[in-house]
Design a protein around this motif. Structure first.
Motif, PDB file in Angstrom:
ATOM      1  N   ASP A 101       4.247 -44.277 -28.178  1.00 13.91           N
ATOM      2  CA  ASP A 101       5.025 -45.429 -27.734  1.00 13.91           C
ATOM      3  C   ASP A 101       5.588 -46.249 -28.882  1.00 13.91           C
ATOM      4  N   HIS A 102       4.826 -46.374 -29.958  1.00 11.20           N
ATOM      5  CA  HIS A 102       5.277 -47.205 -31.080  1.00 11.20           C
ATOM      6  C   HIS A 102       5.786 -46.370 -32.257  1.00 11.20           C
ATOM      7  N   HIS A 103       5.948 -45.070 -32.040  1.00 10.54           N
ATOM      8  CA  HIS A 103       6.450 -44.204 -33.124  1.00 10.54           C
ATOM      9  C   HIS A 103       7.956 -44.383 -33.240  1.00 10.54           C
ATOM     10  N   GLU A 104       8.436 -44.521 -34.470  1.00 13.85           N
ATOM     11  CA  GLU A 104       9.868 -44.775 -34.689  1.00 13.85           C
ATOM     12  C   GLU A 104      10.755 -43.598 -34.289  1.00 13.85           C
ATOM     13  N   ASP A 105      10.207 -42.384 -34.248  1.00 19.19           N
ATOM     14  CA  ASP A 105      10.989 -41.205 -33.901  1.00 19.19           C
ATOM     15  C   ASP A 105      10.817 -40.774 -32.443  1.00 19.19           C
ATOM     16  N   TRP A 109      14.486 -39.712 -24.327  1.00 17.44           N
ATOM     17  CA  TRP A 109      14.279 -39.105 -23.007  1.00 17.44           C
ATOM     18  C   TRP A 109      12.818 -39.180 -22.558  1.00 17.44           C
ATOM     19  N   LEU A 110      11.903 -39.562 -23.456  1.00 17.99           N
ATOM     20  CA  LEU A 110      10.498 -39.715 -23.072  1.00 17.99           C
ATOM     21  C   LEU A 110      10.204 -41.063 -22.414  1.00 17.99           C
ATOM     22  N   GLU A 111      11.176 -41.990 -22.457  1.00 20.98           N
ATOM     23  CA  GLU A 111      10.984 -43.304 -21.849  1.00 20.98           C
ATOM     24  C   GLU A 111      10.775 -43.152 -20.346  1.00 20.98           C
TER      25      GLU A 111
END
Length: 195
Positions: A101-105, A109-111
């Protein structure tokens, strides 16, 4: 009375064990996702093999042949996208949530991805892949006409239309289901606030 409580406790323990085992069984899918990851690596090798052959034959290739080779590379990349979606999406929906969730990459589409949205993404990907195949058939129509009949091309068009129709129907079904869920949730919330 104590006998009934002991029997009930024994049944409850068995039920808890059984439900825990059923819940744990989702991990049976994990090796398949690992296999798909290895399959993606093999497909990556195929991509670079095709790119290498195209690079070495660039001077000899006619413009149409070059376009077909590039479309072949696009096709491979779209299949790779499909494999990645199934691997990451399937794992995070059906096996275990991936904590990115907090990964910059984190891919967009995973939201809020759920099983319905994954099906829509997969069906639109399949429609896109069949569209590229159909485009290759139209670009190389002369060679295709020699290899396959007009009926074969019509069958490709029908298959492509089936993919598009199924994607539209899935998205419409998901939209109706999603609005129904949110509508009933909003009514419940309004009722709770009113009380």
């Amino acid at each position: 009375m104590e006998h009934d409580e002991t029997e009930e406790t024994g049944i409850k323990k068995f039920e808890n064990f059984f439900e825990g085992f059923i819940f744990w069984s989702r991990w049976v899918q994990a090796p398949m996702y690992i296999g798909l990851s290895f399959g993606a690596i093999l497909y990556l090798f195929k991509f670079f093999q095709e790119l290498y052959h195209t690079f070495h034959q660039t001077i000899e290739l006619h413009e149409t042949e070059m376009m077909l080779r590039i479309l072949g590379l696009v096709d491979i990349s779209m299949v790779m996208n499909l494999v990645v979606m199934v691997t990451i999406g399937g794992y995070s929906i059906f096996t275990s949530r991936i904590d990115v969730d907090h990964h910059e990459d984190k891919p967009l589409w995973l939201e809020d991805l759920d099983a319905g949205q994954l099906k829509i993404k997969l069906s639109t990907s399949l429609a896109s892949i069949s569209g590229v195949q159909l485009l290759k058939a139209f670009i190389n129509y002369k060679a295709t006409a020699e290899q396959t009949s007009v009926e074969g091309i019509i069958i490709e068009i029908v298959i492509h239309m089936v993919f598009i129709t199924s994607a539209l129907l899935l998205s419409q079904t998901e939209k109706i289901t999603h609005s129904y869920k949110h509508g009933s949730h909003a009514k419940t919330t309004a009722k709770e606030l009113g009380d």
